[in-house]
Design an enzyme around this catalytic site. Structure first.
Site, PDB file in Angstrom:
ATOM      1  N   GLU A  61      87.934 118.772  72.792  1.00 22.14           N
ATOM      2  CA  GLU A  61      89.267 119.325  73.198  1.00 22.14           C
ATOM      3  C   GLU A  61      90.095 119.404  71.828  1.00 22.14           C
ATOM      4  OE1 GLU A  61      87.962 117.321  76.749  1.00 22.14           O
ATOM      5  OE2 GLU A  61      87.678 117.142  74.730  1.00 22.14           O
ATOM      6  N   SER A 177      42.101 116.475  68.487  1.00 20.76           N
ATOM      7  CA  SER A 177      43.141 117.195  69.066  1.00 20.76           C
ATOM      8  C   SER A 177      44.015 117.842  68.200  1.00 20.76           C
ATOM      9  CB  SER A 177      43.930 116.268  69.979  1.00 20.76           C
ATOM     10  OG  SER A 177      44.724 115.121  69.272  1.00 20.76           O
TER      11      SER A 177
END
Length: 379
Positions: A61, A177
């Site tokens: 704001e 992996s």
């Protein structure tokens, strides 16, 4: 009690859409504060906008009011989260909106923080400002699953990340992996990891992959000092296998290493070049470090979102604990075969009715791979 209202038109919706988009810009820097966006509209034109950029800095704001200047008088403010009503590191935003003379405030959702919790809306209404609540509340909630979890459940939101093949495998039988997924998916992991306050993994993963578990992508928005906000790295090392010489200890932010309480002495980790804290927790009946004890300690820290990135055993234990809120699965279009390592090692079920049911949230193609997001908790 603050009741939601639904007297919204297309202009309201357009402005709040913009505020929500702005809020998302702070996703790498605001933690542990929530992501918040604000837009000021007058005469059908946006005259000011902003988002919360960093904890301790001005709120959304304030940025919007600064941009609007004196034109804010008589304007409508659109805010994704109820304006704060208390003095923290910054003054109350409700007071700033009142002082600027806005005539109406549209709030997507009330702030569950007990320090606010409707008080911001009440302050605005007491000052004669029209306040409407509830425009795109669900979208606003999706901006801050961790903040909401911490406020409403008193614990962080936990996101489990797994990279798998088409046949649900995470590595070959020999442990290889690197890499299942392509470079674009791995870059996206960096971006998603950067939204977390803490990264949890195991000593096994750190040693097997030479994992650093830090942030390195140039696409991540830095803090005001130009540095990336590095999440706390939490490594479960029940058997005290880490020495402090591993790559993870040479770069990035703070690290917490957790050991079993039955260890007679803790390793010195002399080779570490980053700040390291050592914890001890009890083991559970399965021989794992007690996850509920770990979560209890982490919940006491300014941690909203946990990113869990580990092997099948730890991932499965965390799922079984009930603390996982969301699965983020990166799936590569390859097949690894029946002898490859499975993504999870959950116990067998006797009835399908006992299976955990997730809710699909997202399917996104990233390069050659897919990012699949499934939610379990509703946060």
């Amino acid at each position: 009690m603050i009741h939601s209202t639904n007297h919204f038109n297309a202009s309201d919706e357009q402005a709040m859409h913009r505020a929500i988009a702005l809020a998302g810009l702070g996703c790498y820097t605001t933690a542990p504060n929530p992501n918040v966006g604000a837009v000021l509209v007058k005469g059908g034109e946006i005259i000011g906008e902003g988002y919360h950029q960093q904890a301790g800095g001005p709120h959304a704001e304030v940025f919007a009011l600064r941009q609007a200047g004196d034109s804010a008088k008589g304007a409508t403010a659109y805010v994704t989260l109820e304006p704060c009503s208390h003095f923290g590191r910054t003054p109350p935003c409700a007071n700033a909106l009142i002082a600027a003379g806005v005539s109406r405030v549209v709030v997507a959702m009330l702030d569950p923080n007990p320090l606010v919790a409707g008080r911001g809306v009440a302050m605005l209404r007491d000052a004669g400002i029209t306040v409407d609540v509830g425009l795109f509340e669900m979208q606003a909630r999706e901006l801050n699953p961790g903040f909401l979890s911490k406020m409403e459940r008193k614990r962080p939101f936990c996101r489990l990340k797994i990279a798998i093949s088409l046949d649900g495998r995470i590595a070959l039988a020999n442990g290889e992996s690197k890499w299942l997924t392509g470079p674009l998916a791995r870059e996206d992991v960096q971006l998603q990891r950067a939204k977390a306050c803490a990264i949890i993994s195991s000593a096994e993963t750190v040693l097997a992959d030479n994992a650093r578990l830090d942030l390195r992508s140039a696409a991540i928005t830095p803090m005001a000092d130009g540095q990336l906000r590095q999440p706390l790295r939490v490594i479960l090392d029940r058997r005290a296998r880490l020495t402090g010489a591993e790559p993870m200890f040479q770069t990035g932010g703070r690290i917490v290493v957790i050991y079993a309480t039955n260890l007679a002495s803790l390793p010195s980790l002399d080779g570490a070049k980053v700040e390291v804290e050592q914890w001890q927790v009890d083991e559970d009946n399965s021989g794992f470090l007690a996850i509920d004890s770990i979560m209890q300690r982490l919940s006491m820290l300014p941690i909203n979102v946990i990113w869990l990135e580990a092997g099948a055993k730890l991932s499965s234990a965390w799922l079984a604990s009930g603390f996982v809120d969301e699965l983020m699965v990166y799936q590569a279009p390859i097949l690894l075969g029946q002898d490859a390592k499975a993504m999870l090692s959950m116990p067998a079920l006797e009835k399908l009715a006992d299976a955990k049911r997730f809710r699909w949230r997202e399917f996104t193609q990233i390069g050659d791979d897919l990012r699949l997001v499934a939610n379990l908790s509703g946060y």
